[in-house]
Design a protein around this motif. Sequence first.
Motif, PDB file in Angstrom:
ATOM      1  N   LEU A   1       4.707  12.487  -2.162  1.00 17.58           N
ATOM      2  CA  LEU A   1       5.383  11.848  -3.273  1.00 17.58           C
ATOM      3  C   LEU A   1       6.584  11.014  -2.835  1.00 17.58           C
ATOM      4  O   LEU A   1       6.913  10.030  -3.466  1.00 17.58           O
ATOM      5  N   ASP A   2       7.267  11.426  -1.772  1.00 16.56           N
ATOM      6  CA  ASP A   2       8.467  10.726  -1.338  1.00 16.56           C
ATOM      7  C   ASP A   2       8.205   9.735  -0.200  1.00 16.56           C
ATOM      8  O   ASP A   2       9.145   9.217   0.389  1.00 16.56           O
ATOM      9  N   GLU A   3       6.941   9.484   0.114  1.00 14.29           N
ATOM     10  CA  GLU A   3       6.642   8.559   1.204  1.00 14.29           C
ATOM     11  C   GLU A   3       6.989   7.132   0.796  1.00 14.29           C
ATOM     12  O   GLU A   3       6.834   6.733  -0.351  1.00 14.29           O
ATOM     13  N   ASP A   4       7.453   6.353   1.763  1.00 19.58           N
ATOM     14  CA  ASP A   4       7.770   4.959   1.517  1.00 19.58           C
ATOM     15  C   ASP A   4       6.497   4.130   1.445  1.00 19.58           C
ATOM     16  O   ASP A   4       5.501   4.418   2.112  1.00 19.58           O
ATOM     17  N   ALA A   5       6.543   3.084   0.618  1.00 22.08           N
ATOM     18  CA  ALA A   5       5.419   2.161   0.551  1.00 22.08           C
ATOM     19  C   ALA A   5       5.332   1.343   1.834  1.00 22.08           C
ATOM     20  O   ALA A   5       6.322   1.181   2.564  1.00 22.08           O
ATOM     21  N   ILE A   6       4.154   0.829   2.110  1.00 22.94           N
ATOM     22  CA  ILE A   6       3.914   0.004   3.294  1.00 22.94           C
ATOM     23  C   ILE A   6       3.718  -1.439   2.836  1.00 22.94           C
ATOM     24  O   ILE A   6       2.960  -1.707   1.901  1.00 22.94           O
ATOM     25  N   LEU A   7       4.418  -2.361   3.476  1.00 22.08           N
ATOM     26  CA  LEU A   7       4.348  -3.777   3.124  1.00 22.08           C
ATOM     27  C   LEU A   7       3.847  -4.576   4.323  1.00 22.08           C
ATOM     28  O   LEU A   7       4.516  -4.678   5.343  1.00 22.08           O
ATOM     29  N   GLU A   8       2.638  -5.130   4.197  1.00 22.03           N
ATOM     30  CA  GLU A   8       2.061  -6.003   5.218  1.00 22.03           C
ATOM     31  C   GLU A   8       2.013  -7.426   4.677  1.00 22.03           C
ATOM     32  O   GLU A   8       1.964  -7.635   3.457  1.00 22.03           O
ATOM     33  N   TYR A   9       1.976  -8.396   5.590  1.00 21.29           N
ATOM     34  CA  TYR A   9       1.952  -9.774   5.093  1.00 21.29           C
ATOM     35  C   TYR A   9       1.316 -10.729   6.095  1.00 21.29           C
ATOM     36  O   TYR A   9       1.221 -10.440   7.290  1.00 21.29           O
ATOM     37  N   ARG A  10       0.865 -11.850   5.574  1.00 21.90           N
ATOM     38  CA  ARG A  10       0.423 -13.013   6.344  1.00 21.90           C
ATOM     39  C   ARG A  10       1.087 -14.225   5.716  1.00 21.90           C
ATOM     40  O   ARG A  10       1.258 -14.289   4.493  1.00 21.90           O
ATOM     41  N   SER A  11       1.477 -15.202   6.536  1.00 18.88           N
ATOM     42  CA  SER A  11       2.273 -16.311   6.001  1.00 18.88           C
ATOM     43  C   SER A  11       1.774 -17.670   6.465  1.00 18.88           C
ATOM     44  O   SER A  11       1.041 -17.788   7.455  1.00 18.88           O
TER      45      SER A  11
ATOM     46  N   THR B   1       0.837  -1.196   0.000  1.00 14.39           N
ATOM     47  CA  THR B   1       0.000   0.000   0.000  1.00 14.39           C
ATOM     48  C   THR B   1       0.877   1.253   0.000  1.00 14.39           C
ATOM     49  O   THR B   1       2.100   1.166   0.097  1.00 14.39           O
ATOM     50  N   SER B   2       0.219   2.421  -0.092  1.00 15.99           N
ATOM     51  CA  SER B   2       0.909   3.711  -0.166  1.00 15.99           C
ATOM     52  C   SER B   2       1.900   3.751  -1.323  1.00 15.99           C
ATOM     53  O   SER B   2       3.015   4.264  -1.198  1.00 15.99           O
ATOM     54  N   LEU B   3       1.494   3.189  -2.443  1.00 14.41           N
ATOM     55  CA  LEU B   3       2.322   3.222  -3.644  1.00 14.41           C
ATOM     56  C   LEU B   3       2.054   4.539  -4.366  1.00 14.41           C
ATOM     57  O   LEU B   3       1.195   4.643  -5.240  1.00 14.41           O
ATOM     58  N   HIS B   4       2.795   5.577  -3.969  1.00 18.74           N
ATOM     59  CA  HIS B   4       2.588   6.914  -4.496  1.00 18.74           C
ATOM     60  C   HIS B   4       3.314   7.115  -5.813  1.00 18.74           C
ATOM     61  O   HIS B   4       4.208   6.355  -6.187  1.00 18.74           O
ATOM     62  N   ARG B   5       2.922   8.184  -6.506  1.00 20.16           N
ATOM     63  CA  ARG B   5       3.625   8.602  -7.707  1.00 20.16           C
ATOM     64  C   ARG B   5       5.049   9.037  -7.362  1.00 20.16           C
ATOM     65  O   ARG B   5       5.350   9.409  -6.226  1.00 20.16           O
ATOM     66  N   THR B   6       5.898   9.048  -8.375  1.00 16.18           N
ATOM     67  CA  THR B   6       7.236   9.597  -8.197  1.00 16.18           C
ATOM     68  C   THR B   6       7.250  11.099  -8.423  1.00 16.18           C
ATOM     69  O   THR B   6       8.160  11.792  -7.987  1.00 16.18           O
ATOM     70  N   GLN B   7       6.232  11.632  -9.135  1.00 19.49           N
ATOM     71  CA  GLN B   7       6.191  13.047  -9.444  1.00 19.49           C
ATOM     72  C   GLN B   7       4.764  13.459  -9.758  1.00 19.49           C
ATOM     73  O   GLN B   7       3.913  12.618 -10.032  1.00 19.49           O
ATOM     74  N   LYS B   8       4.509  14.786  -9.720  1.00 13.43           N
ATOM     75  CA  LYS B   8       3.196  15.288 -10.076  1.00 13.43           C
ATOM     76  C   LYS B   8       3.033  15.245 -11.580  1.00 13.43           C
ATOM     77  O   LYS B   8       3.981  15.410 -12.330  1.00 13.43           O
TER      78      LYS B   8
ATOM     79  N   SER C   1      -6.604  16.127  -6.764  1.00 14.19           N
ATOM     80  CA  SER C   1      -7.509  15.740  -5.691  1.00 14.19           C
ATOM     81  C   SER C   1      -8.149  14.396  -5.983  1.00 14.19           C
ATOM     82  O   SER C   1      -8.396  13.607  -5.088  1.00 14.19           O
ATOM     83  N   ASP C   2      -8.397  14.109  -7.275  1.00  8.70           N
ATOM     84  CA  ASP C   2      -8.968  12.810  -7.620  1.00  8.70           C
ATOM     85  C   ASP C   2      -7.979  11.699  -7.326  1.00  8.70           C
ATOM     86  O   ASP C   2      -8.335  10.625  -6.855  1.00  8.70           O
ATOM     87  N   ASP C   3      -6.711  11.943  -7.648  1.00 10.69           N
ATOM     88  CA  ASP C   3      -5.712  10.914  -7.418  1.00 10.69           C
ATOM     89  C   ASP C   3      -5.403  10.736  -5.943  1.00 10.69           C
ATOM     90  O   ASP C   3      -4.889   9.706  -5.529  1.00 10.69           O
ATOM     91  N   GLY C   4      -5.705  11.728  -5.144  1.00 12.99           N
ATOM     92  CA  GLY C   4      -5.416  11.641  -3.721  1.00 12.99           C
ATOM     93  C   GLY C   4      -3.945  11.742  -3.416  1.00 12.99           C
ATOM     94  O   GLY C   4      -3.470  11.286  -2.392  1.00 12.99           O
ATOM     95  N   ASP C   5      -3.171  12.328  -4.321  1.00 11.65           N
ATOM     96  CA  ASP C   5      -1.719  12.418  -4.151  1.00 11.65           C
ATOM     97  C   ASP C   5      -1.330  13.874  -3.994  1.00 11.65           C
ATOM     98  O   ASP C   5      -1.536  14.681  -4.888  1.00 11.65           O
TER      99      ASP C   5
END
Length: 518
Positions: free
Chosen positions: A190-200, A165-172, A181-185
């Motif tokens: 833009l420089d936020e790290d993605a979030i990686l959750e998991y179940r195993s 999740t939080s897979l943001h654009r690299t640029q506007k 506003s539609d994209d929510g970005d």
Amino acid sequence: MAKRTATETLSISKDGRPFPKAQHGGAKRESLPAEDMGEFEDAWEDELESDEDVVDKAEDAEPAEDAMDVDEVLPAIEESEEQHEQSDVYIPGVHTLEEGEVLEADDSVYIMRHSMNVNWPCLSFDVLRDDLGDERQRYPATAFIVAGTQADVAKNNELVVYKMTSLHRTQKDGAGSDSESDDGDDDENLDEDAILEYRSIPHLGGINRTRAQPLPAATPLPPVTQPYHVATWAETGKVHIWDVRPLIESLNVPGFSYDKSRIHDPVFTIDSHGQAEGFAMDWAASSPTSLRLLTGDIHSKIYLTTSIPSGFKSLAQPFLSHTSSIEDLQWSPSEPTVFASCSADHTVQIWDVRSKGRKSVAGIDPAHESDVNVISWNRTTHYLLLSGGDDGAIKVWDLRNVKKRGTPDTNPSPVAFFDWHKGPITSIEWHPTDDSTFAASGADDQVTIWDLGVEQDDEDIGGQDNTRVPRDRAVPPQLLFVHQGQKDIKEVHWHSQIPGAVISTALDGFNIFKTISV
């Protein structure tokens, strides 16, 4: 990729890794009072004048008799001689990194680019379907994948469902406030790290290959009460089929609990291969009530497993025509009984499960001058097949030219041939909807994106500067993009619900990106 000296690349540490970002929850810098602020430097080195001084000077000035009332013309701004040196484009196989140089990604050519580290290398994975919609373009994006680990010891391995999740654009994109506003970005995201959750799920033995049950486009995810099957090829010689549907629900619904016995025990285990290890595996894109799974081992045997009302059943008689290890398998997208295989015996074989004797009905012998590692059947133009070999070559075959067994030995020629990669091809896959585009990965640490529909323009041939690229290493016009930065890349897949998004796995984790090229 661009290359810069280590002293210019301030965001890269000595070992080539980015410095850690500051935590968002950290203390903010206190504002300074006005009297404590430093004096600003005038970029033009002009003396500051008050408004009264400007008025007095204007009244004292005596204009010439014939002077025209014109605005003052400032001298042209000359560019500084100390301009920032433009970064060179790094071409693999042509340029080499000098001591102290590191590669730096050019984010202007990416719409999205994220890297994620994991506990254990996952050298095989597959993209899972979700309920977030098809053809989605909004950011931040979300993706689900399933992967198998290669841990230090057999008992530490797992089958893992990841939620990115939080897979943001690299640029506007510069489309305006409405689209933003539609994209929510927002700019600050833009420089936020993605979030990686998991179940195993615990898995005995390293996982050589992981493949998810195919779900047709525009169909919803099965209800949590119904299974979503994933198959794993274990280094123990066993092929296990698992139900990962509760794991997906657990990632989507906080506090969701499930019966661990449904998850931790395989739905079915294929024992047909004995203790022979294997890598090749593919599900048929059929209905959930009529599943078919092909598995091939290093002893050149291919087995078919089908679903039955009580579960699954493996056919006892193997398919035998190859003389060496089966490396990859692909069901035909248009004929439900036909599949293709490739092998370390340098051949590609075409099979029909209805044929007696379990022998191939046609083949390309040889297809490569070395082991044929991977194949991909075009889902749109059903007669095109991709193959990649240990020789680094990528070939495109027209299956209408492949002769049936028993006909004169006239081996077809590939309709396209590329020798860009300088290491074995480890993965290859057609774009899910564009019949001329495909992605490939190689042991030379490259992920490449190609478009067969691109042809060299005669004007471009005469006008381009080829002085920096050797003739035998000229960039093919069909090569759209080269993605680097990972080590020991093993697999690459398109995300069928996020157009143009590519996910790759390597020894150092996952990359998910989308380029401006596709």
